[in-house]
Design a protein around this motif. Sequence first.
Motif, PDB file in Angstrom:
ATOM      1  N   GLY A   1       0.821  -1.209   0.000  1.00 41.32           N
ATOM      2  CA  GLY A   1       0.000   0.000   0.000  1.00 41.32           C
ATOM      3  C   GLY A   1       0.850   1.252   0.000  1.00 41.32           C
ATOM      4  O   GLY A   1       0.528   2.237  -0.658  1.00 41.32           O
ATOM      5  N   ALA A   2       1.964   1.219   0.732  1.00 42.65           N
ATOM      6  CA  ALA A   2       2.841   2.388   0.799  1.00 42.65           C
ATOM      7  C   ALA A   2       3.495   2.666  -0.544  1.00 42.65           C
ATOM      8  O   ALA A   2       3.796   3.803  -0.874  1.00 42.65           O
ATOM      9  CB  ALA A   2       3.910   2.172   1.872  1.00 42.65           C
ATOM     10  N   TRP A   3       3.723   1.637  -1.336  1.00 44.04           N
ATOM     11  CA  TRP A   3       4.391   1.819  -2.615  1.00 44.04           C
ATOM     12  C   TRP A   3       3.451   1.651  -3.801  1.00 44.04           C
ATOM     13  O   TRP A   3       3.882   1.610  -4.938  1.00 44.04           O
ATOM     14  CB  TRP A   3       5.560   0.835  -2.733  1.00 44.04           C
ATOM     15  N   ALA A   4       2.157   1.559  -3.514  1.00 43.23           N
ATOM     16  CA  ALA A   4       1.185   1.392  -4.592  1.00 43.23           C
ATOM     17  C   ALA A   4       1.178   2.645  -5.467  1.00 43.23           C
ATOM     18  O   ALA A   4       1.319   3.758  -4.985  1.00 43.23           O
ATOM     19  CB  ALA A   4      -0.198   1.144  -4.013  1.00 43.23           C
ATOM     20  N   GLN A   5       1.018   2.443  -6.745  1.00 39.84           N
ATOM     21  CA  GLN A   5       0.985   3.550  -7.685  1.00 39.84           C
ATOM     22  C   GLN A   5      -0.466   3.959  -7.914  1.00 39.84           C
ATOM     23  O   GLN A   5      -1.317   3.133  -8.220  1.00 39.84           O
ATOM     24  CB  GLN A   5       1.639   3.125  -9.001  1.00 39.84           C
ATOM     25  N   THR A   6      -0.734   5.255  -7.747  1.00 45.36           N
ATOM     26  CA  THR A   6      -2.069   5.779  -7.963  1.00 45.36           C
ATOM     27  C   THR A   6      -2.162   6.308  -9.386  1.00 45.36           C
ATOM     28  O   THR A   6      -1.371   7.160  -9.780  1.00 45.36           O
ATOM     29  CB  THR A   6      -2.371   6.921  -6.962  1.00 45.36           C
TER      30      THR A   6
ATOM     31  N   ASN B   1      -4.526  15.962  -7.053  1.00 40.91           N
ATOM     32  CA  ASN B   1      -4.454  16.611  -5.739  1.00 40.91           C
ATOM     33  C   ASN B   1      -4.805  15.644  -4.611  1.00 40.91           C
ATOM     34  O   ASN B   1      -4.203  15.689  -3.541  1.00 40.91           O
ATOM     35  CB  ASN B   1      -5.362  17.846  -5.699  1.00 40.91           C
ATOM     36  N   GLU B   2      -5.759  14.771  -4.858  1.00 36.89           N
ATOM     37  CA  GLU B   2      -6.120  13.772  -3.851  1.00 36.89           C
ATOM     38  C   GLU B   2      -4.951  12.829  -3.593  1.00 36.89           C
ATOM     39  O   GLU B   2      -4.646  12.500  -2.447  1.00 36.89           O
ATOM     40  CB  GLU B   2      -7.345  12.987  -4.303  1.00 36.89           C
ATOM     41  N   ALA B   3      -4.285  12.401  -4.667  1.00 38.23           N
ATOM     42  CA  ALA B   3      -3.124  11.515  -4.516  1.00 38.23           C
ATOM     43  C   ALA B   3      -2.013  12.212  -3.737  1.00 38.23           C
ATOM     44  O   ALA B   3      -1.364  11.590  -2.891  1.00 38.23           O
ATOM     45  CB  ALA B   3      -2.610  11.073  -5.886  1.00 38.23           C
ATOM     46  N   LEU B   4      -1.813  13.499  -3.985  1.00 35.76           N
ATOM     47  CA  LEU B   4      -0.757  14.251  -3.293  1.00 35.76           C
ATOM     48  C   LEU B   4      -1.055  14.453  -1.812  1.00 35.76           C
ATOM     49  O   LEU B   4      -0.157  14.736  -1.033  1.00 35.76           O
ATOM     50  CB  LEU B   4      -0.542  15.610  -3.967  1.00 35.76           C
ATOM     51  N   SER B   5      -2.313  14.300  -1.416  1.00 39.35           N
ATOM     52  CA  SER B   5      -2.665  14.473  -0.006  1.00 39.35           C
ATOM     53  C   SER B   5      -2.426  13.193   0.800  1.00 39.35           C
ATOM     54  O   SER B   5      -2.580  13.188   2.016  1.00 39.35           O
ATOM     55  CB  SER B   5      -4.131  14.902   0.125  1.00 39.35           C
ATOM     56  N   GLY B   6      -2.033  12.105   0.124  1.00 38.86           N
ATOM     57  CA  GLY B   6      -1.804  10.827   0.800  1.00 38.86           C
ATOM     58  C   GLY B   6      -0.505  10.809   1.587  1.00 38.86           C
ATOM     59  O   GLY B   6       0.241  11.782   1.642  1.00 38.86           O
ATOM     60  N   GLU B   7      -0.270   9.649   2.187  1.00 38.87           N
ATOM     61  CA  GLU B   7       0.944   9.441   2.978  1.00 38.87           C
ATOM     62  C   GLU B   7       2.156   9.295   2.063  1.00 38.87           C
ATOM     63  O   GLU B   7       2.078   8.662   1.026  1.00 38.87           O
ATOM     64  CB  GLU B   7       0.806   8.194   3.847  1.00 38.87           C
ATOM     65  N   SER B   8       3.271   9.861   2.475  1.00 42.78           N
ATOM     66  CA  SER B   8       4.521   9.757   1.743  1.00 42.78           C
ATOM     67  C   SER B   8       5.160   8.400   2.030  1.00 42.78           C
ATOM     68  O   SER B   8       5.048   7.919   3.165  1.00 42.78           O
ATOM     69  CB  SER B   8       5.442  10.885   2.192  1.00 42.78           C
ATOM     70  N   PRO B   9       5.779   7.732   1.091  1.00 41.47           N
ATOM     71  CA  PRO B   9       6.034   8.125  -0.298  1.00 41.47           C
ATOM     72  C   PRO B   9       4.792   7.929  -1.169  1.00 41.47           C
ATOM     73  O   PRO B   9       3.977   7.049  -0.922  1.00 41.47           O
ATOM     74  CB  PRO B   9       7.157   7.185  -0.735  1.00 41.47           C
ATOM     75  N   ILE B  10       4.687   8.793  -2.178  1.00 44.09           N
ATOM     76  CA  ILE B  10       3.536   8.798  -3.078  1.00 44.09           C
ATOM     77  C   ILE B  10       4.032   8.490  -4.487  1.00 44.09           C
ATOM     78  O   ILE B  10       5.008   9.085  -4.946  1.00 44.09           O
ATOM     79  CB  ILE B  10       2.842  10.176  -3.058  1.00 44.09           C
ATOM     80  N   SER B  11       3.367   7.578  -5.172  1.00 46.51           N
ATOM     81  CA  SER B  11       3.710   7.237  -6.554  1.00 46.51           C
ATOM     82  C   SER B  11       2.476   7.472  -7.422  1.00 46.51           C
ATOM     83  O   SER B  11       1.428   6.894  -7.176  1.00 46.51           O
ATOM     84  CB  SER B  11       4.164   5.779  -6.637  1.00 46.51           C
TER      85      SER B  11
ATOM     86  N   PRO C   1       3.844  18.881  -1.392  1.00 44.07           N
ATOM     87  CA  PRO C   1       3.900  19.384  -0.015  1.00 44.07           C
ATOM     88  C   PRO C   1       5.275  19.233   0.626  1.00 44.07           C
ATOM     89  O   PRO C   1       6.026  18.308   0.325  1.00 44.07           O
ATOM     90  CB  PRO C   1       2.860  18.533   0.721  1.00 44.07           C
ATOM     91  N   GLU C   2       5.566  20.139   1.530  1.00 48.59           N
ATOM     92  CA  GLU C   2       6.837  20.154   2.235  1.00 48.59           C
ATOM     93  C   GLU C   2       7.104  18.811   2.908  1.00 48.59           C
ATOM     94  O   GLU C   2       6.239  18.247   3.569  1.00 48.59           O
ATOM     95  CB  GLU C   2       6.837  21.260   3.292  1.00 48.59           C
ATOM     96  N   GLY C   3       8.307  18.275   2.650  1.00 50.21           N
ATOM     97  CA  GLY C   3       8.736  17.042   3.285  1.00 50.21           C
ATOM     98  C   GLY C   3       8.232  15.759   2.632  1.00 50.21           C
ATOM     99  O   GLY C   3       8.635  14.682   3.040  1.00 50.21           O
ATOM    100  N   LYS C   4       7.362  15.845   1.630  1.00 50.64           N
ATOM    101  CA  LYS C   4       6.833  14.632   0.996  1.00 50.64           C
ATOM    102  C   LYS C   4       7.758  14.149  -0.111  1.00 50.64           C
ATOM    103  O   LYS C   4       8.471  14.922  -0.734  1.00 50.64           O
ATOM    104  CB  LYS C   4       5.441  14.874   0.432  1.00 50.64           C
TER     105      LYS C   4
END
Length: 168
Positions: free
Chosen positions: A36-41, A50-60, A76-79
């Motif tokens: 889930g953490a490395w799943a690609q959206t 924008n919804e994908a960018l609001s998720g938990e980092s790391p984001i793919s 976003p800062e730090g993502k």
Amino acid sequence: KGRYAQNNKKIYFKLLKMKTKLFLVLYVTLLAMVQGAWAQTEVASESALNEALSGESPISIKLTADITLKERMAIPEGKTVTLDLNGHTLQRNEEGYHWYYMVIHLLGNATLTVNDGSGNNSGRITGGHAYGGGGIYCEPGSKLTFNGGTIIGNSVRNDPDGGAGWGG
């Protein structure tokens, strides 16, 4: 003595069976979390992006269609974000120049990796017209890795060839 040993054997195998079940449950749970953490959206619109960018980092994120942005894509800062252009275009259609008319904006300590999984490197970042980094603007402390695609058709005020810029 024989009965006592038999009871101990039964208890031992019951405990072994319980430990095995517990291990399998933990393994499956951890595997699901990692995947889930490395799943690609996959995204095909600005709102989905924008919804994908609001998720938990790391984001793919993988583009599945060309997207024309009304607002800049702000990392976003730090993502940590990986963007696969996948042969598609991410663009702005603004007239004139403004501080926030860039296509992508990396806020402080954000990390962005841009790839193009199309196989023909046809993904594009275009149409940004800003005072700094028309295509991609990186604030101090942010990190950009560009592995594929093209930054083209962007401009920076007083520098019409400005594709990517670093904050200062």
